[in-house]
Design a protein around this motif. Structure first.
Motif, PDB file in Angstrom:
ATOM      1  N   ASP A 270       0.817  -1.219   0.000  1.00 53.68           N
ATOM      2  CA  ASP A 270       0.000   0.000   0.000  1.00 53.68           C
ATOM      3  C   ASP A 270       0.847   1.264   0.000  1.00 53.68           C
ATOM      4  OD1 ASP A 270      -2.187  -1.664   0.059  1.00 53.68           O
ATOM      5  OD2 ASP A 270      -3.310  -0.286   1.359  1.00 53.68           O
ATOM      6  N   ASP A 273       1.332   1.849  -3.518  1.00 54.24           N
ATOM      7  CA  ASP A 273       0.059   2.145  -4.174  1.00 54.24           C
ATOM      8  C   ASP A 273      -0.390   3.570  -3.845  1.00 54.24           C
ATOM      9  OD1 ASP A 273      -2.003   1.354  -5.886  1.00 54.24           O
ATOM     10  OD2 ASP A 273      -3.316   0.900  -4.196  1.00 54.24           O
ATOM     11  N   GLU A 294      -2.617  -7.754  -0.357  1.00 57.45           N
ATOM     12  CA  GLU A 294      -1.555  -7.111  -1.146  1.00 57.45           C
ATOM     13  C   GLU A 294      -1.489  -7.691  -2.558  1.00 57.45           C
ATOM     14  OE1 GLU A 294       1.520  -7.734   2.098  1.00 57.45           O
ATOM     15  OE2 GLU A 294       2.242  -5.861   1.205  1.00 57.45           O
ATOM     16  N   THR A 297      -4.184  -6.288  -4.650  1.00 62.54           N
ATOM     17  CA  THR A 297      -3.883  -4.916  -5.092  1.00 62.54           C
ATOM     18  C   THR A 297      -2.925  -4.943  -6.290  1.00 62.54           C
ATOM     19  OG1 THR A 297      -4.105  -4.152  -2.816  1.00 62.54           O
ATOM     20  CG2 THR A 297      -2.949  -2.678  -4.334  1.00 62.54           C
ATOM     21  N   ARG A 301      -3.757  -3.613 -10.158  1.00 65.32           N
ATOM     22  CA  ARG A 301      -2.978  -2.556 -10.830  1.00 65.32           C
ATOM     23  C   ARG A 301      -2.253  -3.079 -12.072  1.00 65.32           C
ATOM     24  NH1 ARG A 301      -5.947   0.645  -8.456  1.00 65.32           N
ATOM     25  NH2 ARG A 301      -5.497   1.283  -6.321  1.00 65.32           N
TER      26      ARG A 301
END
Ligand SMILES: [Zn+2]
Length: 474
Positions: A270, A273, A294, A297, A301
């Motif tokens: 994060d 990010d 994670e 994420t 992306r």
């Protein structure tokens, strides 16, 4: 204007058709034009002469106008390897670890060497040796970390272009004065961004379309970078569409350090990010101790993971779960992470990827979240690690349409692999082929895994990048 003459390659061609499947193309001919592009393939003929004749005819080329490279018995062509994570500046330290793990290894071995490369004569020596050595191991594309020094980083770009290796060139950004040593850090956030842009401009001046060498934005890792710096780099990324590379979740102490330094972020992932650094052009090295969240994420992306098994074992960092990452839809490639990894060879990284996946299957290094089914499925096969080293790596660097396989329209980035043979008396033909010896009764489906387990640079006879012969053993 084409850069050089036309090429004709004759023999057996092997590449990854999918993650699990290799394709064996026999009695074949491949035509490469003066721009290094594959313009024709003839396959499965009775013999190579027939394939050659058919290809010359279909292209209206005459045999006298082409340079021909034919496989000798026991040789085959394979796509060039892609190293998605390597520190060119650390090449002299390959194999030197002491008893250290990540953070003390950086302080004891890495930072002193990297900082010393502001001496450009020393940088030239180290970078030339590194590029030559990796080419000799069949690495046709490498995503390099250099150092914080602009001139030395620019020199690495010059050397790659000169020696013919495709490369991403990263000037290392590190502006956190609490973590980076006084003798080796960017003076300020602004200076770090400015220096990065200088490298971008230099590379634009030597390769205007970033065709062979491209800058890559390179925040070293979250602990050495301020949020301002990482956010500034993400602005440059969006403006220029450049690739990004960094490290994530390599070692448990490092993860604790990130949590202390960025208390408002939910996780290591994060942190990146929130700064806008997780893009579909971002390569994250290691990604060992990620949580489910994670990984989700990273998948959302479209960011990529560079799996660096040699380094992860050598620095006792842990075992990355490649199948688990794949299951999340994340693209994975291989990295040597030299000198965290001791070897400049992607073949060695492929071999180690098989072995560490076996450790995972045994249950060693698995996280509490890993299910028994995942453990069982975690083993990687030789075909799969070759995919990681070629097409998988190509996806990580965004070049999957140009390199990693043999298709019309792709560039000729390839290596010619040679095998040793044992004669009737049990003697080796010669010592040129190292440990990779065949007896003549093996099927091709056995020869390729044999190469993965026992091969080395002695088997890499010739290497081409974009049609240019960049390494030859004899
Ligand atoms: Zn690294």
């Amino acid at each position: 204007m084409p850069e050089r003459g036309n090429l004709l390659l004759l023999g057996t061609f092997i590449h990854c058709k999918s993650v699990q499947e290799l394709e064996y193309i026999h009695n074949a001919a491949v035509a490469v034009d003066g721009n290094g592009k594959i313009v024709g393939i003839e396959r499965d003929h009775q013999d190579v002469e027939q394939a050659k004749g058919a290809l010359l005819k279909s292209l209206a080329w005459s045999a006298s106008d082409v340079e021909i490279h034919a496989c000798k018995p026991g040789q085959f062509f394979f796509p060039g390897f892609i190293d998605t994570h390597i520190h060119a500046s650390q090449y002299p330290n390959a194999g030197i670890f002491g008893k250290s793990t990540l953070l003390d290894w950086l302080e004891t071995y890495t930072f002193p060497l990297e900082s010393s490369l502001k001496d450009l004569a020393k940088a030239r020596r180290v970078y030339t040796a590194c590029v030559r050595r990796t080419l000799a191991h069949g690495t046709t594309m490498a995503s390099y970390f250099a150092t914080i020094d602009v001139d030395a980083t620019n020199l690495l770009a010059d050397i790659c272009l000169d020696l013919g290796q495709r490369a991403f060139i990263g000037r290392v950004c590190m502006d956190n004065h609490d973590i980076s040593p006084e003798y080796y850090r960017d003076e300020s956030t602004e200076k770090s961004l400015e220096a990065t842009l200088k490298t971008v401009e230099h590379i634009r001046s030597i390769d205007p379309t970033f065709d062979m060498v491209s800058p890559v934005l390179t925040p070293r890792f979250a602990p050495t970078c301020s949020a301002e710096l990482m956010t500034g780099l993400s602005v440059i990324q969006r403006d220029m569409g450049l690739p990004v590379q960094t490290h994530v979740s390599e070692n448990k102490k490092e993860i604790e350090l990130v949590a202390q330094l960025f208390p408002d972020s939910k996780s290591y992932t994060d942190v990146y990010d929130e700064c806008g650094l997780l893009t579909d052009r971002t390569i994250l090295a290691h990604a060992i101790h990620l949580s489910e969240e994670e990984a989700s994420t990273i998948a959302r992306r479209g960011s990529k993971v560079s799996h660096c098994p040699c380094s992860n074992s050598a620095l006792t960092s842990g075992v990355a779960r490649v199948r688990w990452l794949w299951d999340k839809g994340i693209d994975v490639g291989l990295g040597t992470d030299m000198s965290g990894g001791y070897s400049p060879s992607i073949l060695e990284a492929a071999r180690q990827a098989v072995l560490v996946s076996r450790h995972l299957a045994i249950g060693l290094g698995a996280s509490a979240e890993t299910t028994p089914e995942e453990l069982e499925r975690s083993q990687l096969m030789p075909e799969e690690v070759l995919y990681l080293g070629t097409r998988g790596g190509a996806r990580c660097v965004g070049l999957e349409k140009r390199v990693g396989g043999f298709e019309v329209g792709m560039d000729w980035d390839a290596q010619l692999i040679g095998l040793g043979s044992v004669d009737a008396a049990g003697m080796s033909e010669d010592d040129e082929h190292g440990n990779l010896e065949v007896f003549g009764w093996e099927k091709w489906e056995d020869i390729v895994p044999k190469w993965v387990y026992t091969g080395d640079d002695r088997n890499t006879k010739k290497v081409w990048v974009k049609g240019r012969l960049v390494h030859s053993r004899a």
